[in-house]
Design an enzyme around this catalytic site. Structure first.
Site: not given
Ligand code: DGJ
Length: 741
Positions: A478, A542
């Site tokens: 991430d 997300d």
């Molecule tokens: C952002 C990501 O896009 C999410 O899927 C998740 O992993 C969160 N971060 C976790 O902090």
């Protein structure tokens, strides 16, 4: 020297490289067929513009690196200087290598190997990687007065994808500051409309479309990452082009740092597409003998609309040696099920339920490491949190693997929370400008991976976490903030940081062969073809709301084939939009990608679990088709109807999804055409067995659907007449399978 004509797939590239200046692209577009040698000079002559009043006395030449010295008054391809001198260039062609061969396909049938020039940084070892049927041109040119040497690398691969890169070397005595180095390609005057993509968190890849006016349409990304708003493609096309019609040209700038993609139309008549890196003042200063390479600029042409562009790009990507070739495991990611609330028993139960519904990979998301009870603290302290995980992660990993599932783990290696042991020990390991910290974003700062100590620490910790556990097969990598005032040692640092991140990924993968990595960045803010050389899929967004996802996936799919795009079934009520969707709509939407679940399925009832199990089983049955076939989207006149599908390459079968995204002006939205099938074969079309169909609005659905046996028609009829479908409620989808009889 010569005029070069390269042909691959349905694309031709003609370069006038007779010198004395840089080569001119005479044609990039439709295949011109096997032109006789005598036609090439005639073609060049036919494309030289006239000299008009109030202009230069000779025709201007738009080369692959536009220069003022050649009469170009648009955006320059090169900008830079040597202490205020050598600020304008006139490159002379020295020589060129043309390799235009048909290598034999590797025996295993996998389209082998990557091109040696597909590098950015670092490059694959020379000579190791070669595309089959690859045509390459390497042009070498110098400007002795300016003390500069330019190498232009061009490749046309078996898919018809054109790739360009410039390399600039400082052959002079002093230091040369580079401000811009951007390859461009000409586009003919028939292209009068532009399409590109923008977006934000939870709404990535929103298309924007407009006439192509005079001037420059400049898409800049200054996020230090690819960006939620990055245009994956910048497309120019003939009026009204669509998914299945119109002639289109497109470029993709393959870079995960600051970058620019540009369409420029000049009153002089030229129109160009180009892209390169956005450099901050003083970011690249070449010492004597030093060289800079621009990011790869990928360029595709299609005579058959946007789907044809995707054909070129998807075929290119699927032929890469690093393209994932094993079935893409159905994934359960625990994020929206538990967030930071990690509890071994609860996660074991979630893993049990996951295995029951057919999940093949279980991913533990954010929250497993020291101090990470919320997003305020812990980033950088890559040790398992002993308070939450007294026996470590191995018991959960073992539990997951006993079920036959792979185990995956979330990391965010480039970041640090000020509230972390790492920051307390090394407050100076940050990208920043001297004397002040960048504004915080999600309570975090960016580690300076150009600093060898910080780099070694991060690599060491990731390596240790992987090495100390038996069975971590996958990392979700991430990156949750922009790089802001991102300096290294007082100088701009985004370029060097981007290169360092690529190196980190490469080194980690070399140490852990077989490890798969997902590129996530607050959802889909790091989606580009350079990060995808070292990762195995992207997290598109997300937002798991199926209605939003329909559009996000459709436009992400312009660049990437479905198997590279993570698509999960979220909870009934979306966590990011609060919309409520039934399982059928969520499942049909998530079917067309690297499929998964992001939902607390310990809390669902038996009926829902059975339905979910059926959808996962259907995905697995259709997976070879979904992850290997040709992607098609339907140009339906009603914007409330969105239809798309995947057709097997031998056209023996296809699967289509028809979704209603809103109510329509007309009560019956009109027949939906099913493109891509063999016009001469007959297909039985019907909803697949084993999964529920959407509840219908109609008193009487179309007869062919009501019969239960479907309808059998030719591919030609299905493509040109189509099928009347039920009108569907808004936010409902119908899945159709077409099988050749
Ligand atoms: C952002 C990501 O896009 C999410 O899927 C998740 O992993 C969160 N971060 C976790 O902090």
């Amino acid at each position: 020297m010569t005029i070069v004509h390269l042909r691959r797939a349905r694309t031709s590239l003609v370069l006038d490289a007779r010198g004395p200046g840089l080569p001119r692209v005479v044609h990039w577009g439709a295949d011109l067929g096997p032109l006789p040698a005598e036609d090439l000079p005639a073609l060049v002559d036919a494309t030289v513009p006239p000299v008009v009043p109030s202009s230069f006395d000779a025709p201007t030449v738009l080369s692959l690196l536009p220069e003022a010295s050649a009469g170009w008054s648009g955006r320059p391809g090169l900008a830079g200087h040597r202490d205020g001198r050598d600020w304008s260039t006139s490159f002379r062609l020295v020589d060129l290598d043309v390799r235009d061969e048909r290598a034999t396909s590797p025996p295993d049938g996998t389209a082998a190997v990557g091109p040696e020039l597909l590098g950015g940084a670092p490059l694959p070892a020379p000579g190791v990687n070669r595309w089959p049927f690859l045509s390459t041109v390497e042009v070498r040119a110098v400007d002795p007065g300016a003390g500069l040497r330019l190498t232009v690398e061009i490749a046309l691969d078996a898919a018809g994808l054109l790739t360009l890169r410039h390399r600039l070397r400082n052959d002079g005595d002093g230091r040369y500051e580079l401000r811009e180095l951007t390859p461009v390609l000409p586009v003919p005057a028939v292209a009068t409309e532009l399409l590109d993509l923008t977006g934000r968190w939870c709404r990535e890849r929103a298309p924007q479309r407009h006439p192509w006016p005079m001037g420059a349409w400049v898409r800049e990304g200054r996020h230090g990452r690819t960006g939620h708003d990055a245009t994956l493609l910048l497309v120019a096309g003939t009026p009204g082009f669509g998914f299945g019609h119109g002639e289109v040209w497109a470029v993709h700038t393959a870079w995960s740092g600051d970058h620019v993609t540009v369409a420029e139309r000049r009153p002089t008549g030229e129109a160009t597409l180009g892209g390169g890196e956005l450099l901050a003042p003083g970011e690249i200063v070449l010492g004597p003998g030093e060289e800079y390479a621009s990011p790869l600029l990928h360029a595709a042409h299609s005579a058959d609309g946007l789907d044809g562009l995707s054909d070129v790009l998807h075929t290119h990507l699927r032929a890469r040696p690093e393209h994932p070739r094993t079935p893409r495991p159905v994934t359960l990611n625990v994020w929206e099920a538990v967030y930071f609330d990690h509890d071994l028993d609860r996660l074991r139960t979630l893993a049990d339920r996951a295995a029951e519904v057919g999940v093949e990979r279980f991913v533990l998301d954010d929250g497993w490491f020291r101090g990470r009870r919320h997003d305020l603290a812990g980033l950088g302290d890559w040790w398992v949190d002993g308070e939450v995980w007294p026996d470590g992660l191995q018991p959960l990993i073992d539990h997951v693997r006993v079920h036959g599932m792979q185990f995956g783990l979330w990391v965010e290696p480039e970041m640090v929370n000020p509230d972390s042991d790492l920051f307390r020990a090394h407050p100076d390991w940050l990208l920043q400008t001297p004397g002040r910290l960048p504004p915080e974003w999600r309570h975090q700062q960016v580690l300076d991976l150009v600093n060898p100590d910080a780099y070694a620490y991060v690599l060491g910790r990731l390596d240790a976490v992987l090495g100390e556990h038996d069975g971590i097969a996958y990392l979700k990598w991430d990156h949750n903030r922009d790089l802001t005032e991102a300096g290294h040692a007082g100088r701009p640092g985004v370029h060097a940081q981007t290169v360092a991140v690529y190196r980190l990924l490469d080194e980690l993968r070399a140490r852990h062969p077989g490890l798969e990595i997902e590129s996530c960045s607050s959802g889909g803010a790091r989606v580009d073809l350079e990060i995808l050389r070292r990762t195995d899929r992207v997290w598109a967004s997300d937002c798991n709301d199926a209605l939003e996802r329909l559009s996000i996936q459709r436009w992400t799919g312009l660049l990437l084939p479905p198997e590279l795009i993570g698509t999960h079934i979220g909870p009934e009520r979306s966590h990011t939009t609060h919309r409520v969707h039934d399982l059928g709509f969520r499942a049909v939407t998530a079917l067309f990608g690297h499929h998964g679940i992001e939902w607390d399925i310990t809390a669902i009832d038996a009926t829902t679990r059975a339905e979910l199990t059926a959808w996962v089983a259907l995905h697995k049955r259709l997976r070879p088709l979904l992850h290997g076939g040709r992607v098609v989207r339907v140009d339906h006149p009603d914007p409330a109807v969105q239809a798309h599908g995947v057709v097997a390459h031998d056209r023996s079968a296809a699967v289509y999804a028809v979704s209603r995204v809103a109510t329509s002006a007309a009560q019956v939205p009109g027949a939906v055409r099913l493109p891509g099938l063999d016009p001469h074969r007959r297909y039985r079309v019907r909803p697949p067995a084993g999964v529920p169909e959407p509840a219908l609005l109609e008193l009487t659905p179309p007869a062919w659907l009501a019969s239960g046996t479907g309808v059998t028609l030719s591919g030609s009829v299905l493509a040109s007449v189509g099928l009347q479908l039920p009108a569907l409620h808004p936010e409902q989808a119908l899945l159709l399978e077409a099988v050749a009889t």
